[in-house]
Design an enzyme around this catalytic site. Structure first.
Site, PDB file in Angstrom:
ATOM      1  N   GLY A 143       0.578  -5.015   0.897  1.00  0.00           N
ATOM      2  CA  GLY A 143      -0.605  -5.124   0.042  1.00  0.00           C
ATOM      3  C   GLY A 143      -0.313  -5.782  -1.297  1.00  0.00           C
TER       4      GLY A 143
ATOM      5  CD  GLU B 104      -2.268  -7.594   3.020  1.00  0.00           C
ATOM      6  OE1 GLU B 104      -1.934  -6.440   2.691  1.00  0.00           O
ATOM      7  OE2 GLU B 104      -2.897  -7.860   4.055  1.00  0.00           O
TER       8      GLU B 104
ATOM      9  CD  GLU C  69       1.708  -5.445   5.820  1.00  0.00           C
ATOM     10  OE1 GLU C  69       2.524  -6.353   6.112  1.00  0.00           O
ATOM     11  OE2 GLU C  69       1.003  -5.479   4.799  1.00  0.00           O
TER      12      GLU C  69
ATOM     13  CB  ALA D 175      -0.884  -0.008   1.236  1.00  0.00           C
TER      14      ALA D 175
HETATM   15  N1  COA Z   1       4.623   3.188  -0.515  1.00  0.00           N
HETATM   16  C1  COA Z   1       5.006   4.365  -1.024  1.00  0.00           C
HETATM   17  N2  COA Z   1       6.144   4.530  -1.719  1.00  0.00           N
HETATM   18  C2  COA Z   1       6.913   3.453  -1.893  1.00  0.00           C
HETATM   19  C3  COA Z   1       6.587   2.193  -1.370  1.00  0.00           C
HETATM   20  C4  COA Z   1       5.366   2.086  -0.661  1.00  0.00           C
HETATM   21  N3  COA Z   1       4.940   0.929  -0.161  1.00  0.00           N
HETATM   22  N4  COA Z   1       7.572   1.319  -1.679  1.00  0.00           N
HETATM   23  C5  COA Z   1       8.485   2.008  -2.376  1.00  0.00           C
HETATM   24  N5  COA Z   1       8.102   3.298  -2.515  1.00  0.00           N
HETATM   25  C6  COA Z   1       8.803   4.379  -3.204  1.00  0.00           C
HETATM   26  C7  COA Z   1       9.981   4.917  -2.406  1.00  0.00           C
HETATM   27  O1  COA Z   1       9.551   5.831  -1.436  1.00  0.00           O
HETATM   28  C8  COA Z   1      10.804   5.528  -3.508  1.00  0.00           C
HETATM   29  O2  COA Z   1      10.216   6.749  -3.865  1.00  0.00           O
HETATM   30  P1  COA Z   1      11.158   8.048  -4.141  1.00  0.00           P
HETATM   31  O3  COA Z   1      12.077   7.634  -5.270  1.00  0.00           O
HETATM   32  O4  COA Z   1      10.192   9.119  -4.532  1.00  0.00           O
HETATM   33  O5  COA Z   1      11.905   8.306  -2.876  1.00  0.00           O
HETATM   34  C9  COA Z   1      10.597   4.570  -4.673  1.00  0.00           C
HETATM   35  O6  COA Z   1       9.392   3.892  -4.409  1.00  0.00           O
HETATM   36  C10 COA Z   1      11.707   3.546  -4.844  1.00  0.00           C
HETATM   37  O7  COA Z   1      11.847   2.843  -3.628  1.00  0.00           O
HETATM   38  P2  COA Z   1      13.217   2.733  -2.807  1.00  0.00           P
HETATM   39  O8  COA Z   1      12.879   2.486  -1.377  1.00  0.00           O
HETATM   40  O9  COA Z   1      14.095   3.894  -3.097  1.00  0.00           O
HETATM   41  O10 COA Z   1      13.844   1.435  -3.462  1.00  0.00           O
HETATM   42  P3  COA Z   1      14.900   0.435  -2.792  1.00  0.00           P
HETATM   43  O11 COA Z   1      15.398  -0.417  -3.890  1.00  0.00           O
HETATM   44  O12 COA Z   1      15.890   1.176  -1.967  1.00  0.00           O
HETATM   45  O13 COA Z   1      14.019  -0.465  -1.777  1.00  0.00           O
HETATM   46  C11 COA Z   1      12.100  -1.741  -1.064  1.00  0.00           C
HETATM   47  C12 COA Z   1      13.016  -1.314  -2.257  1.00  0.00           C
HETATM   48  C13 COA Z   1      10.934  -2.513  -1.675  1.00  0.00           C
HETATM   49  C14 COA Z   1      12.884  -2.660  -0.122  1.00  0.00           C
HETATM   50  C15 COA Z   1      11.614  -0.482  -0.318  1.00  0.00           C
HETATM   51  O14 COA Z   1      11.072   0.415  -1.249  1.00  0.00           O
HETATM   52  C16 COA Z   1      10.545  -0.757   0.740  1.00  0.00           C
HETATM   53  O15 COA Z   1      10.870  -1.259   1.802  1.00  0.00           O
HETATM   54  N6  COA Z   1       9.291  -0.366   0.442  1.00  0.00           N
HETATM   55  C17 COA Z   1       8.203  -0.449   1.414  1.00  0.00           C
HETATM   56  C18 COA Z   1       7.724  -1.851   1.581  1.00  0.00           C
HETATM   57  C19 COA Z   1       6.636  -1.919   2.628  1.00  0.00           C
HETATM   58  O16 COA Z   1       6.848  -1.686   3.793  1.00  0.00           O
HETATM   59  N7  COA Z   1       5.430  -2.282   2.182  1.00  0.00           N
HETATM   60  C20 COA Z   1       4.309  -2.468   3.054  1.00  0.00           C
HETATM   61  C21 COA Z   1       3.461  -1.275   3.069  1.00  0.00           C
HETATM   62  S1  COA Z   1       2.075  -1.498   4.162  1.00  0.00           S
END
Ligand code: COA
Length: 260
Positions: free
Chosen positions: A112, A115, A135, A66
């Site tokens: 999500g 999910e 989460e 999400a």
């Molecule tokens: N919601 C909003 N934005 C998200 C996102 C999410 N769930 N997951 C990634 N993004 C965005 C980042 O903020 C970043 O945006 P920006 O370039 O404007 O700063 C972009 O996507 C790229 O992500 P980034 O984190 O820079 O890539 P990474 O390769 O360093 O890491 C992940 C990849 C997947 C490990 C990391 O993005 C992450 O942990 N995301 C969240 C996962 C999460 O907790 N999901 C559950 C949500 S309830």
């Protein structure tokens, strides 16, 4: 309808829905969720469409969860609404559909995103994919069915571990756990998902719908799954496809199912 966050393609009775917010790793913001509901509902209502294939744009992510940015300022009532609306309009809609839905997990499937994949009837993953429900690292728990569907797919112990640590598993681990049905190379992911869906679409559509209903009943406490199976089995005998299937078998021919 013109979509801002999805790519939609209809080909050979398959609706391809690609979540298309690559710069945010295809995170599901409100607008994307709304479009996803519309695209899924349209495909279900379209008689030309037999099934849906869902994937993410680019090679990095299926869906990274999400949209976390939209959680700021949400209170208890808002959280309840987010979850309930998501369940009804997308996740339960997919799971309980009469048409098969396959997730092609091309990269990160987190929160999500996992999910969404778990609500689909079958999951294929690229060998580069990673999956998890992180989460708790945000002070939350999964709210789009993750605590229930992960437990059903991998068992209580592993679901407890994955959800309480928030750790990701690799595609190979997910396959071992029964979380995904197949692992392929990234380039073979869509062809493999398409081939599997086409095989399912060559079977009797009403029997496929009956199978989905009966199998879903196995995960529910409010219905007797065996009774559901008896009813769904019985209903099949009233279909033209049943007569076609049996006649074709006895004549050593190929059935031409019409979904009637
Ligand atoms: N919601 C909003 N934005 C998200 C996102 C999410 N769930 N997951 C990634 N993004 C965005 C980042 O903020 C970043 O945006 P920006 O370039 O404007 O700063 C972009 O996507 C790229 O992500 P980034 O984190 O820079 O890539 P990474 O390769 O360093 O890491 C992940 C990849 C997947 C490990 C990391 O993005 C992450 O942990 N995301 C969240 C996962 C999460 O907790 N999901 C559950 C949500 S309830």
């Amino acid at each position: 309808m013109a979509y801002q966050n999805l790519l939609i393609e209809y080909k050979d009775r398959i609706a391809y829905i690609t979540i298309n917010r690559e710069s945010k790793l295809n995170a599901l913001n409100k607008a994307t969720l709304g479009e996803l509901h519309q695209a899924i509902a349209n495909a279900f209502a379209d008689e030309q469409i037999g099934g849906i294939l869902i994937t993410g744009a680019g090679s990095k992510a299926f869906v990274a969860g999400a949209d976390i940015a939209e959680f700021i300022g949400v209170d208890v009532a808002g959280g309840r609404e987010i979850a309930r609306e998501g369940h009804t309009k997308i996740f339960d809609l997919i799971e309980n559909s009469s048409k098969p839905v396959i997730a092609a997990i091309n990269g990160f499937a987190l929160g999500g995103g996992l999910e969404l994949a778990m609500a689909c009837h079958i999951r294929l993953a690229a060998d580069t994919a990673k999956m998890g429900l992180p989460e708790v690292t945000l002070g939350l728990i999964p709210g789009y069915g993750g605590t229930q569907r992960l437990t059903r797919l991998v068992g209580k112990g592993k679901a407890m571990e994955m959800i309480m640590t928030g750790d990701m598993v690799t595609a190979a681990e997910a396959h071992q756990l029964g979380l995904v049905n197949q692992v392929t190379t990234a380039e073979n992911l869509l062809p493999a998902a398409e081939a599997l869906l086409q095989k399912i679409l060559s079977r009797a559509p009403l029997a496929i719908a009956a199978a989905i209903t009966a199998i879903n009943a196995a995960g529910r406490n409010d219905v007797n799954g065996f009774e559901t199976e008896i009813e769904e089995f019985a209903k099949c005998f009233g279909t033209a496809d049943f007569k076609e299937g049996v006649a074709a078998f006895l004549q050593k021919g190929k059935p031409g199912f019409k979904g009637e």
